[in-house]
Design a protein around this motif. Structure first.
Motif: not given
Length: 247
Positions: A33-62
């Motif tokens: 359940m924690g991993h599933s909720k973490g995917v929602e946080a990934v989506k939010e982080a991607v949206r926020t980075a795009g909105d703010i104008g960050i050009k590169y977002l690297t996520l340590f997925a696995f």
């Protein structure tokens, strides 16, 4: 673009997404359940980075070390990756997000590698945020593979040993063509890199946050960016900021 009141926007932000299991344990839930909720946080982080104008977002997925976790948890993590790509790739593509994948690929089996390659190929020509997914990634392994490739070129007579430079090593890393991270964020209160972007992090700023990854929302992302903006980045030189006047 929705730019909040932040003095300096970093070009490249990298995040160690930590604390999914502890988030779940704290609530008496299964780690899945924690991993599933973490995917929602990934989506939010991607949206926020795009909105703010960050050009590169690297996520340590696995990480390459994550294979040592219990088989059921590894299977769940891989399942979440599959669902993320299959369900969200079209939306990311519409949002002009380009996907890059870093990490060791040769030993990946099943449908994981084809899915990662599909995500890269589908979004190859997009010009918005570059989302870098670190999958089966370990920085020491990445550096070793880069050195091996350079060594092969030296043996073939394509490179003189004396010509090897830091720029050449950069060009043979998985992150070739991607600027070094300006800011690395780690959630869950842990304060270490855990074999993540060791070479690239030479002059990165670090922000360690006590919050578990599933709770990492837009507000916390902006908080980390404001901490970054308050730092005096000298890159080994003198401060570019005016010295305080002592009366």
């Amino acid at each position: 673009m929705l730019t909040p009141d932040i003095a300096i926007i970093p070009e490249h932000v990298a995040i160690i997404m930590d604390g999914n299991g502890r988030w779940a344990n704290k609530r008496g839930l299964a780690r899945t359940m924690g991993h599933s909720k973490g995917v929602e946080a990934v989506k939010e982080a991607v949206r926020t980075a795009g909105d703010i104008g960050i050009k590169y977002l690297t996520l340590f997925a696995f990480s390459s070390e994550n294979w040592s976790r219990p088989e059921a948890e590894v299977s769940d993590l891989l399942g979440l990756l599959r669902r993320f790509i299959r369900r969200d790739l079209a939306e990311l593509h519409r949002e002009n997000v380009r996907i890059r994948v870093i990490g060791e690929r040769e030993k990946l089996r099943g449908d994981i590698l084809p899915l990662l390659l599909e995500a890269e190929e589908t979004t190859r020509n997009n010009t918005g945020l570059t989302l870098v997914i670190a999958f089966n990634y370990g920085s020491r392994d990445e550096i070793a593979r880069a050195v091996s490739r350079i060594t092969q070129k030296v043996k073939a007579g394509l490179i003189e040993p004396g010509a090897i430079s830091s720029e050449m090593i950069d060009a043979h890393l998985d992150t070739a063509g991607i600027p070094d991270p300006d800011l690395i964020i780690r959630t869950s209160g842990e304060e270490r890199l855990s074999n993540f972007l060791l070479w690239q992090a030479a002059y990165a700023e670090f922000v360690f946050m006590p919050d578990y990854w599933p709770d990492f929302d837009r507000a916390l992302f902006i908080e980390a960016l404001k901490i970054y903006a308050s730092r005096d980045r000298r890159f080994g030189g003198l401060s570019a900021r005016p010295a305080a006047v002592v009366g």
